[in-house]
Design an enzyme around this catalytic site. Structure first.
Site, PDB file in Angstrom:
ATOM      1  N   GLY A  75      -6.671  -4.590  14.834  1.00 24.68           N
ATOM      2  CA  GLY A  75      -7.747  -4.808  13.874  1.00 24.68           C
ATOM      3  C   GLY A  75      -8.861  -4.140  14.956  1.00 24.68           C
ATOM      4  O   GLY A  75     -10.025  -4.116  14.207  1.00 24.68           O
ATOM      5  N   ASN A 119      -3.173  -1.914   8.320  1.00 20.94           N
ATOM      6  CA  ASN A 119      -3.812  -2.951   7.432  1.00 20.94           C
ATOM      7  C   ASN A 119      -5.511  -2.886   7.614  1.00 20.94           C
ATOM      8  O   ASN A 119      -5.907  -2.371   6.716  1.00 20.94           O
ATOM      9  CB  ASN A 119      -3.361  -4.394   8.170  1.00 20.94           C
ATOM     10  N   THR A 120      -5.951  -3.162   8.556  1.00 24.49           N
ATOM     11  CA  THR A 120      -7.557  -3.362   8.857  1.00 24.49           C
ATOM     12  C   THR A 120      -8.406  -1.987   8.117  1.00 24.49           C
ATOM     13  O   THR A 120      -9.358  -2.174   7.335  1.00 24.49           O
ATOM     14  CB  THR A 120      -7.988  -3.763  10.162  1.00 24.49           C
ATOM     15  N   LYS A 153       9.571  -8.896  11.216  1.00 26.99           N
ATOM     16  CA  LYS A 153       8.588  -8.238  12.093  1.00 26.99           C
ATOM     17  C   LYS A 153       8.459  -9.274  13.391  1.00 26.99           C
ATOM     18  O   LYS A 153       7.731 -10.201  12.925  1.00 26.99           O
ATOM     19  CB  LYS A 153       7.478  -7.558  11.712  1.00 26.99           C
ATOM     20  N   ALA A 156      -0.903  -1.234  14.942  1.00 25.51           N
ATOM     21  CA  ALA A 156      -2.102  -1.650  15.270  1.00 25.51           C
ATOM     22  C   ALA A 156      -2.934  -0.728  15.873  1.00 25.51           C
ATOM     23  O   ALA A 156      -2.618   0.119  16.859  1.00 25.51           O
ATOM     24  CB  ALA A 156      -1.652  -2.849  16.442  1.00 25.51           C
ATOM     25  N   GLY A 157      -4.468  -1.094  15.609  1.00 31.61           N
ATOM     26  CA  GLY A 157      -5.258   0.121  16.379  1.00 31.61           C
ATOM     27  C   GLY A 157      -5.684   1.293  15.530  1.00 31.61           C
ATOM     28  O   GLY A 157      -6.621   1.648  15.706  1.00 31.61           O
TER      29      GLY A 157
END
Lengths: 218, 66
Positions: free
Chosen positions: A117, A165-166, A56, A143-144
Site C-alpha cells: 500500500g 491493489n491500492t 497466497k 506490493a508497493g
C-alpha cells in the site's frame, strides 16, 4: 480475499456472489496471520470456504510495515505444499529465500517492490532482477507498485505478473486506472518478448556514417 | 441452550444443526467456513452436525483485500 470471523451481529458484504457471477477465480490469502500456524489454519479455512486449493501465503507480524516474516512464511509454505495446496508465497525480494521457497514446492513467488500500500514502486529493483533471472517458478511482483509504468517495468524485465491493489483502488478513477495497468502490462510483456536492446556507455550510430560526411566535405 | 459464537455467548434452540444456524445468520455456504475448537467442520457434514451446549463455534467468511 482474506478470511475473517463473521460479524456476530449478522450481515456480510455479500461480495462472493457477484464475483462468482463474473466467472473469475477467487484467490484467498492468509492476511492477518502472524505465525506459520495461523497462516496454515487460515489456508485450511479458505479451502473449505471457497473450495479452492490455491492460497497466497502472507505472514506479517509487524503491523507498521507489513513486511513478510521470512522464517514463518517458509515454514507455512512448506507445510501447505505437503497438504496439497497450490502455494503463492508473498515474500521479501530475497533471491535466496525465493530459491528455497521454489525448492519447497511453491507454485509462484511474490517478492515485494515496497511495503504493502505504500505506492513507492520498485524499491527492490536490483534484487527483483536477480529473482526474475534465476527463478525456476513464476515470479509475481507484489506490493508497493504505485503507477502503471512500474507494472510495465516489472513485465519488461521478465516478471510473469504483477499484483496491484491500492494503486487502482485508491485512484480517482479506479476503472480507468485498471485500464491503464492493463495497457502497461501488455506493453511490458511485449517489450520483454521483443527483447530489449543492450545498454552501452557510449553512443551507437544507427546508420553507417563513417565515410559519407567526410567524403562529401573533400 | 448457550453456545459461544465467535467468542460471544448466544442462545440457540436445542439440537440446532450447523447448516440451519448458518442459514439463520443470513450466510451462504459458499464463502463460509466453520470451526469448533479450531477443528474445521467440512461443509458436507453441516446438515448432520448438531450444535451442543457451551460449544465454541467460530464462523469465517472471505472479504476483499489482502
Amino acid at each position: 480475499m482474506a478470511i475473517k470471523r463473521v460479524d456476530i451481529k449478522g450481515g456480510s458484504d455479500d461480495i462472493i456472489l457477484p464475483l462468482r457471477k463474473l466467472g473469475v477465480t477467487l484467490m484467498p490469502n492468509t492476511s492477518g496471520a502472524r505465525t506459520a500456524k495461523e497462516a496454515i489454519f487460515a489456508a485450511q479455512l479458505s479451502r473449505e470456504a471457497l473450495g479452492t486449493d490455491w492460497i497466497k501465503v502472507e505472514v506479517h507480524p509487524d503491523q507498521k510495515y507489513l513486511l513478510p516474516d521470512p522464517i514463518e512464511t517458509y515454514n507455512a509454505c512448506a507445510e501447505l505444499v505437503k497438504q496439497g495446496f497450490k502455494v503463492f508465497a508473498y515474500c521479501s525480494a530475497d533471491p535466496c529465500l525465493c530459491k528455497s521457497l521454489a525448492e519447497a514446492g511453491v507454485s509462484a513467488v511474490m517478492p515485494l517492490g515496497a511495503p504493502i500500500g505504500s505506492a513507492r514502486g520498485l524499491e527492490t529493483l536490483p534484487f527483483l532482477k536477480i529473482i526474475i533471472r534465476e527463478s525456476s517458478v513464476p515470479v509475481i511482483v507484489d506490493a508497493g507498485i504505485g503507477a502503471p509504468s512500474e507494472a510495465a517495468k516489472s513485465l519488461e524485465l521478465g516478471a510473469d505478473a504483477v499484483m496491484v491493489n491500492t494503486a487502482i483502488a485508491a485512484a480517482n478513477d479506479p476503472v480507468l486506472m485498471a485500464a491503464a495497468f492493463r495497457s502497461a502490462c501488455e506493453a511490458g510483456r511485449i517489450g520483454y518478448e521483443a527483447g530489449l536492446a543492450g545498454l552501452s556507455s557510449t553512443a551507437r550510430a544507427t546508420s553507417p556514417m563513417e565515410k559519407f560526411l567526410a567524403e562529401a566535405m573533400k | 441452550m448457550k453456545i459461544f459464537f465467535n467468542g460471544e455467548e448466544l442462545e440457540v434452540d436445542n439440537g440446532l444443526s450447523l447448516a440451519q444456524f448458518i442459514k439463520d445468520r443470513g450466510l451462504t455456504p459458499d464463502g463460509t467456513a466453520c470451526a469448533v475448537d479450531e477443528n474445521i467442520i467440512p461443509k458436507a457434514t453441516w446438515s448432520d452436525f448438531k450444535l451442543e451446549e457451551n460449544m465454541h463455534l467460530d464462523v469465517f467468511t472471505l472479504v476483499a483485500g489482502g
